[in-house]
Scaffold this motif. Structure first.
Motif, PDB file in Angstrom:
ATOM      1  N   GLU A  51       4.248  10.706  21.968  1.00 15.02           N
ATOM      2  CA  GLU A  51       3.246  11.529  21.296  1.00 15.02           C
ATOM      3  C   GLU A  51       3.495  11.660  19.799  1.00 15.02           C
ATOM      4  O   GLU A  51       2.871  12.479  19.131  1.00 15.02           O
ATOM      5  CB  GLU A  51       3.203  12.923  21.938  1.00 15.02           C
ATOM      6  CG  GLU A  51       2.715  12.905  23.379  1.00 15.02           C
ATOM      7  CD  GLU A  51       2.580  14.311  23.946  1.00 15.02           C
ATOM      8  OE1 GLU A  51       3.106  15.245  23.323  1.00 15.02           O
ATOM      9  OE2 GLU A  51       1.922  14.460  24.991  1.00 15.02           O
ATOM     10  N   LEU A  52       4.416  10.851  19.261  1.00 15.98           N
ATOM     11  CA  LEU A  52       4.699  10.885  17.835  1.00 15.98           C
ATOM     12  C   LEU A  52       4.132   9.653  17.153  1.00 15.98           C
ATOM     13  O   LEU A  52       4.356   8.526  17.592  1.00 15.98           O
ATOM     14  CB  LEU A  52       6.202  10.967  17.578  1.00 15.98           C
ATOM     15  CG  LEU A  52       6.898  12.272  17.943  1.00 15.98           C
ATOM     16  CD1 LEU A  52       8.382  12.180  17.610  1.00 15.98           C
ATOM     17  CD2 LEU A  52       6.263  13.464  17.221  1.00 15.98           C
ATOM     18  N   LEU A  53       3.399   9.877  16.087  1.00 16.68           N
ATOM     19  CA  LEU A  53       2.872   8.788  15.282  1.00 16.68           C
ATOM     20  C   LEU A  53       3.476   8.876  13.885  1.00 16.68           C
ATOM     21  O   LEU A  53       3.516   9.946  13.284  1.00 16.68           O
ATOM     22  CB  LEU A  53       1.351   8.855  15.194  1.00 16.68           C
ATOM     23  CG  LEU A  53       0.668   7.743  14.374  1.00 16.68           C
ATOM     24  CD1 LEU A  53      -0.678   7.376  14.993  1.00 16.68           C
ATOM     25  CD2 LEU A  53       0.474   8.161  12.922  1.00 16.68           C
ATOM     26  N   THR A  54       3.973   7.756  13.378  1.00 21.57           N
ATOM     27  CA  THR A  54       4.549   7.697  12.036  1.00 21.57           C
ATOM     28  C   THR A  54       3.778   6.680  11.218  1.00 21.57           C
ATOM     29  O   THR A  54       3.556   5.551  11.661  1.00 21.57           O
ATOM     30  CB  THR A  54       6.035   7.302  12.083  1.00 21.57           C
ATOM     31  OG1 THR A  54       6.749   8.244  12.883  1.00 21.57           O
ATOM     32  CG2 THR A  54       6.627   7.291  10.678  1.00 21.57           C
ATOM     33  N   ARG A  55       3.375   7.101  10.023  1.00 16.07           N
ATOM     34  CA  ARG A  55       2.649   6.193   9.135  1.00 16.07           C
ATOM     35  C   ARG A  55       3.428   6.066   7.827  1.00 16.07           C
ATOM     36  O   ARG A  55       3.765   7.066   7.192  1.00 16.07           O
ATOM     37  CB  ARG A  55       1.246   6.707   8.849  1.00 16.07           C
ATOM     38  CG  ARG A  55       0.466   5.789   7.897  1.00 16.07           C
ATOM     39  CD  ARG A  55      -0.988   6.157   7.815  1.00 16.07           C
ATOM     40  NE  ARG A  55      -1.203   7.494   7.269  1.00 16.07           N
ATOM     41  CZ  ARG A  55      -2.394   8.035   7.086  1.00 16.07           C
ATOM     42  NH1 ARG A  55      -3.472   7.352   7.449  1.00 16.07           N
ATOM     43  NH2 ARG A  55      -2.524   9.244   6.583  1.00 16.07           N
ATOM     44  N   ARG A  56       3.698   4.834   7.419  1.00 15.07           N
ATOM     45  CA  ARG A  56       4.398   4.541   6.164  1.00 15.07           C
ATOM     46  C   ARG A  56       3.446   3.802   5.231  1.00 15.07           C
ATOM     47  O   ARG A  56       2.805   2.852   5.641  1.00 15.07           O
ATOM     48  CB  ARG A  56       5.648   3.696   6.421  1.00 15.07           C
ATOM     49  CG  ARG A  56       6.707   4.394   7.246  1.00 15.07           C
ATOM     50  CD  ARG A  56       7.832   3.444   7.616  1.00 15.07           C
ATOM     51  NE  ARG A  56       8.908   4.138   8.304  1.00 15.07           N
ATOM     52  CZ  ARG A  56       8.931   4.373   9.606  1.00 15.07           C
ATOM     53  NH1 ARG A  56       7.913   3.956  10.361  1.00 15.07           N
ATOM     54  NH2 ARG A  56       9.934   5.017  10.164  1.00 15.07           N
ATOM     55  N   THR A  57       3.390   4.255   4.000  1.00 16.67           N
ATOM     56  CA  THR A  57       2.554   3.595   3.005  1.00 16.67           C
ATOM     57  C   THR A  57       3.416   3.149   1.833  1.00 16.67           C
ATOM     58  O   THR A  57       4.474   3.736   1.558  1.00 16.67           O
ATOM     59  CB  THR A  57       1.434   4.520   2.511  1.00 16.67           C
ATOM     60  OG1 THR A  57       2.011   5.728   2.001  1.00 16.67           O
ATOM     61  CG2 THR A  57       0.474   4.858   3.643  1.00 16.67           C
ATOM     62  N   TYR A  58       2.959   2.105   1.130  1.00 19.53           N
ATOM     63  CA  TYR A  58       3.736   1.451   0.090  1.00 19.53           C
ATOM     64  C   TYR A  58       2.914   1.336  -1.192  1.00 19.53           C
ATOM     65  O   TYR A  58       1.674   1.406  -1.156  1.00 19.53           O
ATOM     66  CB  TYR A  58       4.177   0.055   0.563  1.00 19.53           C
ATOM     67  CG  TYR A  58       5.048   0.094   1.790  1.00 19.53           C
ATOM     68  CD1 TYR A  58       6.427  -0.012   1.707  1.00 19.53           C
ATOM     69  CD2 TYR A  58       4.479   0.251   3.056  1.00 19.53           C
ATOM     70  CE1 TYR A  58       7.217   0.028   2.837  1.00 19.53           C
ATOM     71  CE2 TYR A  58       5.270   0.296   4.198  1.00 19.53           C
ATOM     72  CZ  TYR A  58       6.637   0.183   4.079  1.00 19.53           C
ATOM     73  OH  TYR A  58       7.417   0.244   5.205  1.00 19.53           O
ATOM     74  N   ASP A  59       3.612   1.142  -2.313  1.00 21.55           N
ATOM     75  CA  ASP A  59       2.891   0.898  -3.557  1.00 21.55           C
ATOM     76  C   ASP A  59       2.697  -0.598  -3.749  1.00 21.55           C
ATOM     77  O   ASP A  59       3.040  -1.407  -2.872  1.00 21.55           O
ATOM     78  CB  ASP A  59       3.600   1.552  -4.742  1.00 21.55           C
ATOM     79  CG  ASP A  59       4.963   0.938  -5.027  1.00 21.55           C
ATOM     80  OD1 ASP A  59       5.295  -0.119  -4.452  1.00 21.55           O
ATOM     81  OD2 ASP A  59       5.708   1.519  -5.839  1.00 21.55           O
ATOM     82  N   ASP A  60       2.136  -0.996  -4.901  1.00 20.70           N
ATOM     83  CA  ASP A  60       1.827  -2.411  -5.101  1.00 20.70           C
ATOM     84  C   ASP A  60       3.063  -3.256  -5.373  1.00 20.70           C
ATOM     85  O   ASP A  60       2.962  -4.471  -5.536  1.00 20.70           O
ATOM     86  CB  ASP A  60       0.810  -2.591  -6.226  1.00 20.70           C
ATOM     87  CG  ASP A  60       1.258  -1.938  -7.520  1.00 20.70           C
ATOM     88  OD1 ASP A  60       2.401  -1.448  -7.581  1.00 20.70           O
ATOM     89  OD2 ASP A  60       0.455  -1.907  -8.472  1.00 20.70           O
ATOM     90  N   SER A  61       4.255  -2.614  -5.416  1.00 18.99           N
ATOM     91  CA  SER A  61       5.516  -3.361  -5.516  1.00 18.99           C
ATOM     92  C   SER A  61       6.259  -3.364  -4.191  1.00 18.99           C
ATOM     93  O   SER A  61       7.453  -3.647  -4.147  1.00 18.99           O
ATOM     94  CB  SER A  61       6.402  -2.772  -6.616  1.00 18.99           C
ATOM     95  OG  SER A  61       5.804  -2.897  -7.881  1.00 18.99           O
ATOM     96  N   TYR A  62       5.562  -2.978  -3.128  1.00 27.71           N
ATOM     97  CA  TYR A  62       6.111  -2.926  -1.775  1.00 27.71           C
ATOM     98  C   TYR A  62       7.240  -1.900  -1.653  1.00 27.71           C
ATOM     99  O   TYR A  62       8.125  -2.037  -0.813  1.00 27.71           O
ATOM    100  CB  TYR A  62       6.600  -4.312  -1.319  1.00 27.71           C
ATOM    101  CG  TYR A  62       5.481  -5.308  -1.147  1.00 27.71           C
ATOM    102  CD1 TYR A  62       4.865  -5.492   0.079  1.00 27.71           C
ATOM    103  CD2 TYR A  62       5.037  -6.045  -2.241  1.00 27.71           C
ATOM    104  CE1 TYR A  62       3.828  -6.398   0.227  1.00 27.71           C
ATOM    105  CE2 TYR A  62       3.999  -6.950  -2.106  1.00 27.71           C
ATOM    106  CZ  TYR A  62       3.399  -7.130  -0.867  1.00 27.71           C
ATOM    107  OH  TYR A  62       2.365  -8.019  -0.730  1.00 27.71           O
TER     108      TYR A  62
END
Length: 246
Positions: A48-59
Motif C-alpha cells: 500500500e506504499l507508493l514512492t515517486r522520484r523525480t529528477y532534474d534535467d541533469s538526472y
C-alpha cells in the motif's frame, strides 16, 4: 493507463513523450506523470506504499514522495516528502528538506562539497492561532578537517512555553582532537561556553575522563578497557583525595 496489482512491486521508467496515469487498485486516476526533455521519473509500488522520484534535467534526484494507498484515490495520504537542492553543476546536493506529514516534523540539512552534513535543523510545523508556523527545536552544526573527520560539533536546543514562545536555549559544543594516543579522538565538551567534560587518551585502551564543577572542583576518572580503575578528586588542580577500584 496502468493498473497495479496489490502487493506486487512495480517500477516504471518514463521515456521521452510518454505519459502515464497510475491508479490504486479499483480507484480512479491517482497521478499523472510526465517525462520532460527525456528525463526519467520513477514510480514504485509495494503493498500500500507508493514512492515517486523525480529528477532534474541533469538526472539529479530532486524529490521523493511516499504515499499511503488505500481503496480509492480520494483516501490516499501523503506520508513523507524529501527534496534536494543543488548548486551549479554539482552532482552532490547542497541542501535537503524532509517532512513527515503525519507528525509535522521537518528536518533540513546543508551539505559541504563532499556530501557531509554541515548543518541540520529539526523543526515542528504546526498551526498556531490559525497561522502555520515552523518552530525550530534543535540545530546541529558540524566542522570537519582535511581528512573529513569531525573537529567540532555544536548542538543548540530550544525551549518553548505552551504558546510556542521561546523561553531559552542550551548550547553544547564538542571539540575533537586527533593527535592523541588513542584510536578515538580526545574530546572537550562545553555547555553554554563552560568546559564540563574532557576525555584524554593515554594509550589505545586507557583514557582519563574529567568532569568539571563550580568552585574549581574536578573529578578525574581513569578507565582501562572500559572499566573504571581510579577516581581522583581535585580542587583548583590540586588532588584532595583519590579512590581506586579492583
Amino acid at each position: 493507463m496502468h493498473k497495479f496489482l496489490p502487493g506486487i512491486p512495480v517500477i516504471l521508467f518514463l521515456l521521452p513523450s510518454l505519459l502515464f496515469s497510475q491508479t490504486a487498485a479499483g480507484s480512479e486516476d491517482f497521478f499523472e506523470s510526465y517525462a520532460a526533455d527525456g528525463v526519467p521519473a520513477v514510480v514504485s509500488v509495494a503493498g500500500e506504499l507508493l514512492t515517486r522520484r523525480t529528477y532534474d534535467d541533469s538526472y539529479r534526484l530532486k524529490a521523493v514522495e511516499t504515499w499511503q494507498l488505500s481503496g480509492t484515490a480520494e483516501t490516499a495520504v501523503l506520508l513523507r516528502t524529501l527534496r534536494y537542492e543543488y548548486e551549479g553543476n554539482a552532482q552532490l546536493a547542497a541542501a535537503s528538506v524532509a517532512v513527515d506529514h503525519r507528525t509535522g516534523r521537518e528536518i533540513s540539512k546543508k551539505f559541504d562539497k563532499y556530501g557531509s552534513v554541515i548543518e541540520q535543523k529539526d523543526s515542528l510545523v504546526e498551526t498556531l492561532q490559525g497561522e502555520l508556523k515552523k518552530i525550530p527545536e534543535r540545530i546541529q552544526r558540524t566542522d570537519y578537517d582535511s581528512e573529513n573527520r569531525v573537529t567540532t560539533m555544536t548542538i543548540i536546543r530550544f525551549r518553548y512555553d505552551d504558546a510556542a514562545v521561546l523561553k531559552g536555549q542550551e548550547t553544547t559544543c564538542r571539540k575533537f582532537t586527533y593527535d592523541g594516543k588513542g584510536k578515538l579522538p580526545d574530546t572537550d565538551e562545553y555547555k553554554d561556553g563552560i568546559l564540563e567534560k574532557r576525555i584524554v587518551y593515554t594509550d589505545e585502551s586507557t583514557y582519563v575522563q574529567s568532569l568539571f564543577f563550580d568552585d574549581g572542583y574536578e573529578v578525574r576518572t581513569t578507565f582501562n578497557n572500559g572499566s573504571k580503575i581510579m577516581d581522583r578528586f581535585l580542587k583548583n588542580g590540586e588532588e584532595i583525595r583519590r579512590k581506586t577500584y579492583e
